[in-house]
Design a protein around this motif. Structure first.
Motif, PDB file in Angstrom:
ATOM      1  N   GLU A 223       9.670  10.129 -96.071  1.00 39.40           N
ATOM      2  CA  GLU A 223       8.436  10.833 -96.434  1.00 39.40           C
ATOM      3  C   GLU A 223       7.712  11.367 -95.185  1.00 39.40           C
ATOM      4  N   PHE A 224       7.639  10.515 -94.153  1.00 39.87           N
ATOM      5  CA  PHE A 224       6.983  10.916 -92.906  1.00 39.87           C
ATOM      6  C   PHE A 224       7.681  12.137 -92.297  1.00 39.87           C
ATOM      7  N   LEU A 225       9.007  12.084 -92.212  1.00 36.65           N
ATOM      8  CA  LEU A 225       9.755  13.182 -91.607  1.00 36.65           C
ATOM      9  C   LEU A 225       9.638  14.447 -92.439  1.00 36.65           C
ATOM     10  N   LYS A 226       9.708  14.273 -93.749  1.00 42.76           N
ATOM     11  CA  LYS A 226       9.584  15.426 -94.646  1.00 42.76           C
ATOM     12  C   LYS A 226       8.208  16.072 -94.468  1.00 42.76           C
ATOM     13  N   ASN A 227       7.198  15.226 -94.286  1.00 40.18           N
ATOM     14  CA  ASN A 227       5.848  15.740 -94.033  1.00 40.18           C
ATOM     15  C   ASN A 227       5.820  16.633 -92.791  1.00 40.18           C
ATOM     16  N   LEU A 228       6.436  16.169 -91.729  1.00 46.18           N
ATOM     17  CA  LEU A 228       6.421  16.956 -90.486  1.00 46.18           C
ATOM     18  C   LEU A 228       7.103  18.302 -90.688  1.00 46.18           C
ATOM     19  N   THR A 229       8.186  18.299 -91.441  1.00 46.41           N
ATOM     20  CA  THR A 229       8.921  19.561 -91.615  1.00 46.41           C
ATOM     21  C   THR A 229       8.145  20.559 -92.465  1.00 46.41           C
ATOM     22  N   SER A 230       7.167  20.087 -93.241  1.00 49.78           N
ATOM     23  CA  SER A 230       6.504  21.025 -94.145  1.00 49.78           C
ATOM     24  C   SER A 230       5.109  21.457 -93.690  1.00 49.78           C
ATOM     25  N   ILE A 231       4.632  20.938 -92.542  1.00 52.25           N
ATOM     26  CA  ILE A 231       3.324  21.376 -92.031  1.00 52.25           C
ATOM     27  C   ILE A 231       3.348  22.887 -91.812  1.00 52.25           C
ATOM     28  N   ASP A 232       2.355  23.595 -92.375  1.00 46.58           N
ATOM     29  CA  ASP A 232       2.357  25.045 -92.165  1.00 46.58           C
ATOM     30  C   ASP A 232       1.012  25.586 -91.659  1.00 46.58           C
ATOM     31  N   ASN A 233       0.198  24.695 -91.127  1.00 45.01           N
ATOM     32  CA  ASN A 233      -1.009  25.108 -90.407  1.00 45.01           C
ATOM     33  C   ASN A 233      -0.971  24.483 -89.018  1.00 45.01           C
ATOM     34  N   SER A 234      -1.340  25.279 -88.014  1.00 47.94           N
ATOM     35  CA  SER A 234      -1.364  24.711 -86.661  1.00 47.94           C
ATOM     36  C   SER A 234      -2.775  24.218 -86.349  1.00 47.94           C
TER      37      SER A 234
END
Ligand SMILES: *[C@@H]1O[C@H](CO)[C@@H](O)[C@H](O)[C@H]1NC(C)=O
Ligand SMILES: *[C@@H]1O[C@H](CO)[C@@H](O)[C@H](O)[C@H]1NC(C)=O
Ligand SMILES: *[C@@H]1O[C@H](CO)[C@@H](O)[C@H](O)[C@H]1NC(C)=O
Ligand SMILES: *[C@@H]1O[C@H](CO)[C@@H](O)[C@H](O)[C@H]1NC(C)=O
Length: 401
Positions: free
Chosen positions: A340-351
């Protein structure tokens, strides 16, 4: 080098000659008439022969010059010879269309103190894409022990040094030696004409997507991913020194994480630059005039924003977590690593950019890729070596789109 020197000399000679030429002792009215005549002839010429080149556009016209391939904005003050040389070189490189290599590759540049803890993970990432990448390792403290064949024989040795720093490289965090190490990696990677994108990574970086995704993300766009923002606080513009004038003004000063991905054109420009590099080498260093300036966080963002603002994405493709507001970013441990943590990182779309001004402003914005909103990050840091096993277990799952 030699040709530039000679050319520079010629410009100087020319200026000296024209300056020291004997002035005829004309009486003032004659002098004014001659001057006015020249101005009139100049204006008529400009009117009759409209500008056809971008240089002429800048000299003659107040019209919109954007037709000419978005050249860098030139300061209105008079430029020194070194600046003129630099502007000419940069403009020519920016005008050169990218080489369409049949076998375009991404150069992965690893900047590390020694052994890379995640070689096994990277090997998983690289596997099956052998002709589409190349690896370069710059180890500053000790000779790395490689476990993956993708990394063996890819070390850059200090004795093979190409650039000005022919002494043994001591890379000190925050000092110009860090930028020197980045330049050495770029120089070695530029030797291979197939390398089109150049990604700088550290020993604590891991991939967030599969190779195919990363390759398309970096290759199918025209920008470099350079982190770049304005921080008016003490850890941003507060580090600026007036000694950088006139080439680098205070309002040019930018901040950004050093972990870049640059296109070939920009990598060549970084090789060609000595003027701005020297300003940062001399006047952006720790413990200078009561400030701590870190060249690796300011040189590239400031320089590339000045010369090609539209050509950089103003964000890095490497995730890091500064949200704790400490001196160092958060480092992830084995227990943090879940699907879940890794999937979260891959889906961040705001900087997100944290500033150091008194209001602690946080600058956020959507991550755009070719005008579309897309996930921001291809890589992430900082991971402790102990996270390797769990990253290996989850790799094929979290990198699946
Ligand atoms: C990149 O630039 C080339 C030529 O300058 C252009 O043809 C192409 O459409 C651009 N690609 C993107 C994704 O903007
Ligand atoms: C990056 O920021 C500069 C202003 O600092 C802006 O001119 C440029 O368009 C931005 N780049 C992109 C790709 O949005
Ligand atoms: C993942 O993101 C969701 C939504 O932002 C959040 O609620 C959750 O706590 C995150 N999980 C982890 C493990 O970071
Ligand atoms: C990866 O995904 C597959 C299919 O969704 C699942 O069966 C497997 O348990 C997952 N592996 C891990 C380590 O989460």
């Amino acid at each position: 080098m030699k040709t530039t020197g000679a050319w520079k000399l010629n410009v100087k000679d020319f200026l000296i000659m024209s300056g020291s030429r004997q002035r005829p002792h004309l009486k003032r009215p004659v002098w004014i008439i001659v001057l006015v005549t020249f101005v009139i002839i100049f204006l008529i010429t400009a009117y009759v022969y409209p500008p056809t080149s971008s240089a002429a556009c800048y000299i003659f016209s107040s019209r919109d010059c954007t037709l000419y391939n978005q050249p860098p904005t030139f300061p209105s003050r008079e430029l020194s010879d070194d600046e003129t040389i630099s502007q000419v070189v940069i403009r020519e490189i920016l005008k050169t269309p990218p080489i369409q290599s049949k076998n375009s590759k991404i150069a992965f540049l690893f900047l590390t103190p020694g052994t890379l803890p995640f070689e096994a993970l990277w090997a998983k990432f690289f596997h099956g894409h052998e002709d589409r990448f190349s690896v370069y390792v710059h180890a500053s403290r000790e000779k790395p022990v490689h476990t993956s064949h993708y990394f063996m024989g890819r070390d850059i040795h200090s004795e093979k040094c190409l650039l000005r720093s022919s002494y043994k490289m001591q890379v000190v965090w925050g000092k110009i030696s860090m930028v020197d190490a980045e330049r050495r990696l770029l120089a070695h990677a530029l030797l291979d004409p197939d390398n089109q994108q150049f990604v700088l990574l550290s020993d604590s970086c891991v991939p967030l997507h599969n190779f195919e995704y990363v390759y398309n993300y970096l290759m199918l766009t025209n920008v470099s991913f350079i982190d770049c923002f304005v921080d008016l606080g003490p850890h941003g513009t507060g580090r600026y020194s007036e000694h950088m004038m006139p080439e680098v003004e205070k309002n040019n000063f930018r901040k950004g994480s050093q972990w870049f991905s640059v296109k070939r054109q920009h990598a060549v420009i970084v090789m060609a630059d000595s003027l701005y590099y020297t300003k940062f080498r001399l006047y952006c260093k720790p413990n200078m005039d009561g400030r701590n300036c870190y060249a690796d966080e300011h040189y590239l963002p400031t320089f590339l924003n000045m010369i090609d603002p539209g050509g950089i994405a103003n964000r890095s493709v490497t995730y890091v977590d500064w949200s704790e507001g400490k001196w160092h970013p958060r480092s992830f441990r084995a227990q943090d690593i879940t699907f879940e943590f890794l999937k979260n990182l891959t889906s961040i779309d705001n900087s997100v950019h944290f500033t150091s001004d008194p209001k602690r402003r946080v600058i956020t914005g959507p991550c755009m890729w070719n005008t579309m909103k897309r996930p921001c990050y291809l890589f992430a840091r900082k991971f402790f070596p102990e996270t390797l096993d769990r990253l290996m277990i989850h790799f094929s799952n979290y990198t699946t789109v």
